[in-house]
Design a protein around this motif. Structure first.
Motif, short mmCIF file in Angstrom:
data_model
loop_
_atom_site.label_atom_id
_atom_site.label_comp_id
_atom_site.label_asym_id
_atom_site.label_seq_id
_atom_site.Cartn_x
_atom_site.Cartn_y
_atom_site.Cartn_z
N ASP A 2 0.83 -1.22 0.00
CA ASP A 2 0.00 0.00 0.00
C ASP A 2 0.86 1.26 0.00
N ALA A 3 2.00 1.22 0.69
CA ALA A 3 2.90 2.36 0.76
C ALA A 3 3.80 2.46 -0.47
N LYS A 4 3.66 1.50 -1.40
CA LYS A 4 4.49 1.46 -2.62
C LYS A 4 5.98 1.41 -2.28
N ALA A 5 6.31 0.64 -1.22
CA ALA A 5 7.71 0.48 -0.81
C ALA A 5 8.49 -0.24 -1.91
N ALA A 6 9.75 0.08 -2.02
CA ALA A 6 10.60 -0.55 -3.03
C ALA A 6 10.69 -2.05 -2.77
N LYS A 7 10.66 -2.84 -3.84
CA LYS A 7 10.78 -4.29 -3.74
C LYS A 7 12.26 -4.66 -3.60
N VAL A 8 12.51 -5.73 -2.84
CA VAL A 8 13.87 -6.24 -2.69
C VAL A 8 14.02 -7.43 -3.62
N TYR A 9 14.78 -7.24 -4.70
CA TYR A 9 15.02 -8.30 -5.67
C TYR A 9 16.19 -9.15 -5.22
N LEU A 10 15.96 -10.46 -5.18
CA LEU A 10 17.00 -11.39 -4.74
C LEU A 10 17.67 -12.11 -5.89
N GLY A 11 16.98 -12.24 -7.00
CA GLY A 11 17.55 -12.96 -8.12
C GLY A 11 16.52 -13.22 -9.20
N ASN A 12 16.72 -14.32 -9.93
CA ASN A 12 15.89 -14.62 -11.10
C ASN A 12 15.42 -16.05 -11.08
N VAL A 13 14.38 -16.31 -11.88
CA VAL A 13 13.83 -17.66 -12.01
C VAL A 13 13.76 -18.02 -13.48
N LYS A 14 13.94 -19.32 -13.73
CA LYS A 14 13.88 -19.85 -15.09
C LYS A 14 13.14 -21.18 -15.02
N VAL A 15 12.16 -21.39 -15.89
CA VAL A 15 11.47 -22.68 -15.96
C VAL A 15 12.33 -23.59 -16.82
N VAL A 16 12.80 -24.69 -16.23
CA VAL A 16 13.68 -25.59 -16.98
C VAL A 16 12.97 -26.85 -17.44
N TRP A 17 11.78 -27.15 -16.87
CA TRP A 17 10.98 -28.28 -17.32
C TRP A 17 9.53 -28.02 -16.94
N THR A 18 8.63 -28.42 -17.81
CA THR A 18 7.21 -28.32 -17.52
C THR A 18 6.47 -29.43 -18.23
N ASN A 19 5.34 -29.82 -17.68
CA ASN A 19 4.52 -30.83 -18.36
C ASN A 19 3.63 -30.17 -19.41
N GLY A 20 3.76 -28.87 -19.56
CA GLY A 20 3.06 -28.15 -20.62
C GLY A 20 1.70 -27.61 -20.25
#
Length: 105
Positions: A57-75
């Protein structure tokens, strides 16, 4: 709906006041976002420290820790990111769906 996600986080970015002492250890609530598009590095979204309602609600800055990648999915939920060799990861074969019976409950 199944997928395998690969993530990396920068441990130096973890705000110590967000760590929760639980019965079985210490926890950091995180949020993972899966975007529709892959970025220029092959990532599909960010890993962030979860925000409270008050922080959102206060629009506080987000703390980014890293990234995500989908490496397998059943579709059936999200697509896998292209692999380093340029090929798309193949979804596993899907099982036939169970018949949809009209049950009274």
């Amino acid at each position: 709906m199944a997928s395998i996600l690969k993530m990396s986080i920068n441990l130096n970015e973890i705000p110590k006041h967000k760590i929760i002492d639980g019965k079985k250890g210490k926890y950091l609530p995180i949020t993972v976002t899966i975007n529709d598009e892959v970025d220029q590095f092959g990532n599909q979204g960010p890993v962030m420290v979860e925000q409270s309602k008050e922080e959102r609600d206060a629009k506080a800055a987000k703390v980014y820790l890293g990234n995500v990648k989908v490496v397998w999915t059943n579709g059936s939920n999200v697509s896998a990111a292209p692999r380093q060799d340029g090929q798309q990861a193949q979804p596993a074969p899907q099982k036939a769906a169970a018949p949809d019976f009209d049950l009274p409950f």
